[in-house]
Design a protein around this motif. Structure first.
Motif, short mmCIF file in Angstrom:
data_model
loop_
_atom_site.label_atom_id
_atom_site.label_comp_id
_atom_site.label_asym_id
_atom_site.label_seq_id
_atom_site.Cartn_x
_atom_site.Cartn_y
_atom_site.Cartn_z
N GLN A 12 0.86 -1.07 -0.12
CA GLN A 12 -0.02 -0.08 -0.04
C GLN A 12 0.94 1.38 -0.12
N GLN A 13 1.92 1.22 0.56
CA GLN A 13 2.75 2.46 0.71
C GLN A 13 3.38 2.64 -0.75
N ALA A 14 3.66 1.55 -1.55
CA ALA A 14 4.12 1.81 -2.88
C ALA A 14 2.92 2.06 -3.77
N GLN A 15 1.72 2.22 -3.22
CA GLN A 15 0.50 2.59 -3.96
C GLN A 15 0.11 1.38 -5.06
N LEU A 16 0.53 0.01 -4.63
CA LEU A 16 0.40 -1.08 -5.77
C LEU A 16 -1.02 -1.73 -5.27
N SER A 17 -1.67 -2.11 -6.35
CA SER A 17 -3.10 -2.94 -6.11
C SER A 17 -2.40 -4.44 -5.95
N GLN A 18 -3.12 -5.49 -5.18
CA GLN A 18 -2.48 -6.71 -5.37
C GLN A 18 -2.36 -7.24 -6.70
N GLU A 20 -1.52 -5.52 -9.41
CA GLU A 20 -0.33 -4.91 -10.07
C GLU A 20 1.05 -5.52 -9.44
N LEU A 21 0.83 -5.94 -8.23
CA LEU A 21 2.15 -6.55 -7.57
C LEU A 21 2.24 -7.93 -8.19
N ALA A 22 1.06 -8.67 -8.33
CA ALA A 22 1.09 -10.07 -8.83
C ALA A 22 1.87 -9.90 -10.23
N LYS A 23 1.32 -8.88 -11.04
CA LYS A 23 2.05 -8.86 -12.53
C LYS A 23 3.54 -8.51 -12.44
N ARG A 24 3.85 -7.65 -11.53
CA ARG A 24 5.26 -7.37 -11.52
C ARG A 24 6.07 -8.57 -10.72
N SER A 25 5.55 -9.40 -10.13
CA SER A 25 6.32 -10.46 -9.26
C SER A 25 6.21 -11.73 -9.91
N GLY A 26 5.11 -11.81 -11.06
CA GLY A 26 4.94 -13.31 -11.43
C GLY A 26 4.24 -14.18 -10.62
N VAL A 27 3.65 -13.61 -9.76
CA VAL A 27 2.61 -14.60 -8.93
C VAL A 27 1.05 -14.24 -9.01
N PHE A 31 -2.64 -15.53 -4.46
CA PHE A 31 -1.44 -15.71 -3.47
C PHE A 31 -1.21 -14.68 -2.60
N ILE A 32 -1.23 -13.28 -3.34
CA ILE A 32 -0.73 -12.27 -2.57
C ILE A 32 -1.83 -12.07 -1.42
N SER A 33 -3.28 -12.14 -1.94
CA SER A 33 -4.29 -12.26 -0.86
C SER A 33 -4.14 -12.98 0.19
N GLN A 34 -3.73 -14.36 -0.02
CA GLN A 34 -3.73 -15.30 1.03
C GLN A 34 -2.48 -14.86 2.01
N VAL A 35 -1.47 -14.48 1.40
CA VAL A 35 -0.21 -14.23 1.96
C VAL A 35 -0.82 -12.88 3.06
N GLU A 36 -1.19 -11.86 2.46
CA GLU A 36 -1.61 -10.77 3.32
C GLU A 36 -2.64 -11.00 4.63
N LYS A 37 -3.68 -12.20 4.28
CA LYS A 37 -4.56 -12.58 5.19
C LYS A 37 -3.84 -13.60 6.19
N LEU A 50 7.98 -11.58 -4.35
CA LEU A 50 7.05 -10.60 -4.15
C LEU A 50 7.74 -9.06 -3.92
N LEU A 51 8.69 -9.28 -3.21
CA LEU A 51 9.41 -8.04 -2.93
C LEU A 51 10.23 -7.52 -4.15
N ASP A 52 10.60 -8.33 -4.97
CA ASP A 52 11.29 -8.00 -6.10
C ASP A 52 10.48 -7.12 -7.03
N GLY A 53 8.99 -7.38 -7.04
CA GLY A 53 8.11 -6.46 -7.64
C GLY A 53 7.94 -5.16 -6.87
N LEU A 54 8.32 -4.74 -5.98
CA LEU A 54 8.16 -3.62 -5.01
C LEU A 54 9.06 -2.36 -5.78
N PRO A 55 10.34 -2.24 -5.75
CA PRO A 55 11.28 -3.45 -5.59
C PRO A 55 11.87 -3.13 -4.02
N MET A 56 12.20 -4.30 -3.46
CA MET A 56 12.61 -4.22 -1.97
C MET A 56 13.39 -5.45 -1.54
#
Length: 180
Positions: A12-18, A20-27, A31-37, A50-56
């Motif tokens: 959210q700080q990177a202002q990305l939707s789940q 968009e992050l999925a597209k960037r990280s190849g998942v 999966f992102i929803s399950q991790v966040e919950k 996942l962090l490579d999609g931020l990048p971090m």
């Protein structure tokens, strides 16, 4: 550590939707929803992806997590001095993660002035005089404020602060987005 909540905060700080992050990280965004919950615990490899999609980096992810438990109280020693000479700016919450405002305790000696060149920057600014007297110039308007008086203006308007009178000026101010 709550990895799911931490990932959501960072995303959210990177202002990305789940998505968009999925597209960037190849998942998948599922999966992102399950991790966040916290329904699944990602492997180090999956988390790195996942962090490579931020990048971090993983180190930043875990180091920043320690910072995210930033103190609520910022003692005087935790407030960096940003001013010099006759004007003191003490920044409150300087290391707060995702800080969206600058909150300052400003002290100006009698006669101190932010300078002949008027200030201007993006955002909004507000404050309240605690002690002393302030001459505030905003655009073509000039105002005199005393203890208890406050101001609020669009910071793109040229502005200037001058401590008037014989007493030290103390004010609490905030601006967004943060300029310090």
């Amino acid at each position: 550590m709550d990895i799911g909540n931490r990932l959501k905060t960072v995303r959210q700080q990177a202002q990305l939707s789940q998505r968009e992050l999925a597209k960037r990280s190849g998942v998948t965004n599922g999966f992102i929803s399950q991790v966040e919950k916290n329904q699944v615990s990602p492997s180090i490899g999956s988390l790195k992806k996942l962090l490579d999609g931020l990048p971090m980096s993983l180190a930043e992810f875990f180091a920043d997590a320690a910072e995210s438990s930033s103190p609520v109280v910022y003692r005087l020693d935790d407030q960096p001095e940003l001013g010099s000479a006759d004007i003191s700016y003490r920044l409150i919450g300087s290391h707060f993660p995702g800080r969206a405002i600058s909150l300052l305790r400003e002290t100006m000696a009698p006669g101190a002035d932010t300078g002949p060149d008027l200030l201007s920057h993006a955002g909004q600014e507000c404050g309240v005089v605690i002690q002393g007297r302030l001459r505030l110039t905003v655009g073509e308007q000039e105002f005199e404020l005393g203890p208890g008086d406050g101001y609020y203006f669009d910071s793109t308007q040229a502005h200037r602060f001058v401590s008037i009178g014989e007493q030290e000026l103390v004010l609490i101010s905030a601006n967004s987005p943060p300029t310090f």
